[in-house]
Design a protein around this motif. Structure first.
Motif, PDB file in Angstrom:
ATOM      1  N   ALA A  47      35.130  36.145  51.955  1.00  0.00           N
ATOM      2  CA  ALA A  47      35.141  37.388  50.416  1.00  0.00           C
ATOM      3  C   ALA A  47      33.831  38.367  50.430  1.00  0.00           C
ATOM      4  CB  ALA A  47      34.585  36.642  48.748  1.00  0.00           C
ATOM      5  N   ASP A  48      33.390  38.235  51.048  1.00  0.00           N
ATOM      6  CA  ASP A  48      31.892  38.819  50.755  1.00  0.00           C
ATOM      7  C   ASP A  48      31.673  39.985  51.804  1.00  0.00           C
ATOM      8  OD1 ASP A  48      31.840  36.488  53.450  1.00  0.00           O
ATOM      9  OD2 ASP A  48      29.407  37.409  53.651  1.00  0.00           O
ATOM     10  N   ILE A  50      34.955  42.053  52.305  1.00  0.00           N
ATOM     11  CA  ILE A  50      35.448  43.049  51.644  1.00  0.00           C
ATOM     12  C   ILE A  50      35.170  43.665  50.735  1.00  0.00           C
ATOM     13  CG2 ILE A  50      37.669  42.809  49.533  1.00  0.00           C
ATOM     14  CD1 ILE A  50      37.995  40.115  49.328  1.00  0.00           C
ATOM     15  N   SER A  51      35.300  45.356  50.962  1.00  0.00           N
ATOM     16  CA  SER A  51      35.124  46.302  50.364  1.00  0.00           C
ATOM     17  C   SER A  51      35.703  46.542  49.259  1.00  0.00           C
ATOM     18  CB  SER A  51      34.877  47.414  51.481  1.00  0.00           C
ATOM     19  OG  SER A  51      34.580  48.913  50.812  1.00  0.00           O
ATOM     20  N   GLY A  52      35.104  46.696  48.350  1.00  0.00           N
ATOM     21  CA  GLY A  52      35.229  47.417  46.804  1.00  0.00           C
ATOM     22  C   GLY A  52      35.928  48.225  46.764  1.00  0.00           C
ATOM     23  N   THR A  55      39.124  48.890  49.119  1.00  0.00           N
ATOM     24  CA  THR A  55      40.349  48.304  48.480  1.00  0.00           C
ATOM     25  C   THR A  55      41.235  49.004  47.582  1.00  0.00           C
ATOM     26  OG1 THR A  55      39.421  45.749  49.173  1.00  0.00           O
ATOM     27  CG2 THR A  55      40.722  45.860  47.270  1.00  0.00           C
ATOM     28  N   GLN A  93      42.817  41.020  47.792  1.00  0.00           N
ATOM     29  CA  GLN A  93      41.717  41.120  47.370  1.00  0.00           C
ATOM     30  C   GLN A  93      40.503  41.984  46.555  1.00  0.00           C
ATOM     31  OE1 GLN A  93      40.928  39.591  50.241  1.00  0.00           O
ATOM     32  NE2 GLN A  93      40.866  41.292  51.178  1.00  0.00           N
ATOM     33  N   TRP A  97      36.997  40.261  45.405  1.00  0.00           N
ATOM     34  CA  TRP A  97      35.591  40.851  45.343  1.00  0.00           C
ATOM     35  C   TRP A  97      35.399  40.727  43.914  1.00  0.00           C
ATOM     36  CZ3 TRP A  97      33.897  44.977  41.785  1.00  0.00           C
ATOM     37  CH2 TRP A  97      32.518  45.229  43.203  1.00  0.00           C
ATOM     38  N   HIS A 101      31.366  39.762  43.031  1.00  0.00           N
ATOM     39  CA  HIS A 101      30.482  40.086  43.136  1.00  0.00           C
ATOM     40  C   HIS A 101      29.763  40.455  42.141  1.00  0.00           C
ATOM     41  CE1 HIS A 101      29.685  41.867  47.348  1.00  0.00           C
ATOM     42  NE2 HIS A 101      31.351  41.871  47.500  1.00  0.00           N
TER      43      HIS A 101
END
Length: 138
Positions: A47-48, A50-52, A55, A93, A97, A101
């Motif tokens: 999960a680290d 993943i680009s918020g 997404t 995703q 995220w 986060h």
């Protein structure tokens, strides 16, 4: 030669299924299916990574093209299915995220990593103590 191709095209277009398979209405969504396949595969990664922002952009993109697939005439259900799958993967995703986060997932991962390291060190110390006892007994 030109008459050969015109006859071939007429033969293809006379059959509805062949006409559909030879159209961009079919090949556009088929070639686009790489995006949702990649998104589904990415749900298995950490999960680290993943680009918020990306997404969020892909969620909007897929929702827009799901609407477009139903707005064109004739309706393109294959394009709709492609973006429906992508929308589901991107929402998954987005949840991952947020969990990582915003809802404490990062702290939990660091805590688990530290506990694993402490357990490993304790195991190594126990092995060393056993070796020392064996050496002292000889």
């Amino acid at each position: 030669m030109a008459s050969f191709f015109s006859r071939l095209n007429a033969k293809i277009r006379s059959r509805p299924m062949l006409s559909y398979v030879c159209s961009t209405h079919f090949w556009g969504p088929v070639s686009n299916f790489g995006i949702p396949l990649a998104a589904v595969m990415d749900t298995q990664k950490s999960a680290d990574l993943i680009s918020g922002q990306m997404t969020g952009a892909l969620c909007i993109y897929s929702a827009t093209f799901m609407r477009y697939a139903l707005a064109v005439s004739p309706r393109n259900y294959l394009l709709f299915a492609c973006h429906f799958v992508n929308e589901g993967a991107q929402l998954t995703q987005a949840y991952r995220w947020m969990q990582y986060h915003k809802w404490g997932g990062k702290e939990e991962a660091v805590k688990n990593k530290a506990e694993g390291a402490v357990g490993k060190i304790e195991g190594e110390v126990t092995k060393a103590v056993e070796k020392m006892k064996d050496a002292a007994g000889k």
